[in-house]
Motif scaffolding. Structure first.
Motif: not given
Length: 269
Positions: A72-87
């Protein structure tokens, strides 16, 4: 089976993963990595994480892990690279059921749900080096209320898991005021941050028999609503204290301050 410790960690935002902003040799990154290294060395059977970013009902809970789900990428307004992170990690439906059983035995309503880890769980665990960990990781919600007593009791219900090889992690922030972080150009440390952090420290590191009462007394602190305008990032500390019990030793693993945030982390064993 070895009894596992309990941890409280401060998790920050997705930019925690930026090695320029949080360099590997810096206090925050190295402190979190030391916690991750400790956990890996314990070879736990699994991990249950409680994050400040998941609240269920006022008197009911939810637990994930019945099957693998996307992050879940429950954060807003950050650079696109953070929405591609995997764990990358595994889950364990049997552990989810075990958690549910513990709460049902206490007559606490709880549902097992299909839900990915939120950033309060996966970001800090990734920075700690626990991607591809050789044990499953599931998440339990908080209550959707600000009762410190109920969240200590939540932790007390999880305490049995320590004897079953499960590490319990409360993930929040020792001090968390986003309004002051983003609402001013000033980067000076706010006056309430270190004093409130030291109130937590006194409660946690004092006599173990007085720890529970100490963290409950934080509700009386004149600094509480400056340090935590809302309490969801403090409640994981109360969960950790409840899970640790009054016979455990507490150790402060990390101390660092940023503007209106405290990154303090603790181990209880």
């Amino acid at each position: 089976m070895t009894t596992m410790p309990v941890y409280f960690v401060s998790h920050g935002g997705p930019n925690l993963l930026d090695d320029t902003e949080y360099p590997p040799n810096g206090a925050i990154a190295s402190g979190l990595r030391a916690i991750g290294d400790e956990i890996k060395a314990l070879s736990p059977r699994g991990m249950v994480v409680v994050s400040g970013h998941w609240e269920a009902g006022a008197s009911s809970l939810q637990v994930s892990g019945i099957r693998a789900e996307p992050l879940i990428y429950d954060f807003y307004g950050f650079p696109a690279l953070y929405y591609k992170q995997q764990f990358p990690h595994t889950v364990d439906p049997q552990l989810s059921q075990r958690v549910a059983e513990l709460f049902k035995a206490q007559n606490v309503p709880i549902d097992t749900v299909a839900r990915g880890l939120d950033h309060g769980a996966w970001v800090v665990l990734k920075k700690a080096g626990l991607a591809n960990a050789p044990f499953p990781i599931i998440q339990l919600s908080l209550y959707k209320n600000e009762s410190m007593d109920m969240h200590v009791q939540l932790g007390e219900t999880l305490a049995e898991l320590k004897k079953e090889g499960i590490v319990v992690v409360g993930s929040g922030m020792a001090v968390h005021n986003l309004r002051d972080l983003f609402g001013s150009r000033s980067t000076s440390l706010r006056s309430y941050v270190e004093p409130f952090d030291k109130q937590i420290e006194q409660a946690v590191l004092g006599p173990s028999s007085e720890r529970k009462n100490g963290v409950l007394q934080l509700k009386q602190s004149k600094l509480l609503r400056q340090a935590h305008p809302t309490l969801e990032h403090l409640m994981p500390l109360h969960v950790a204290v409840g899970a640790a019990g009054d016979q455990s030793k507490a150790t402060k693993m990390l101390e660092a301050y940023q503007v209106s945030m405290s990154w303090s982390c603790y181990r209880f064993d």
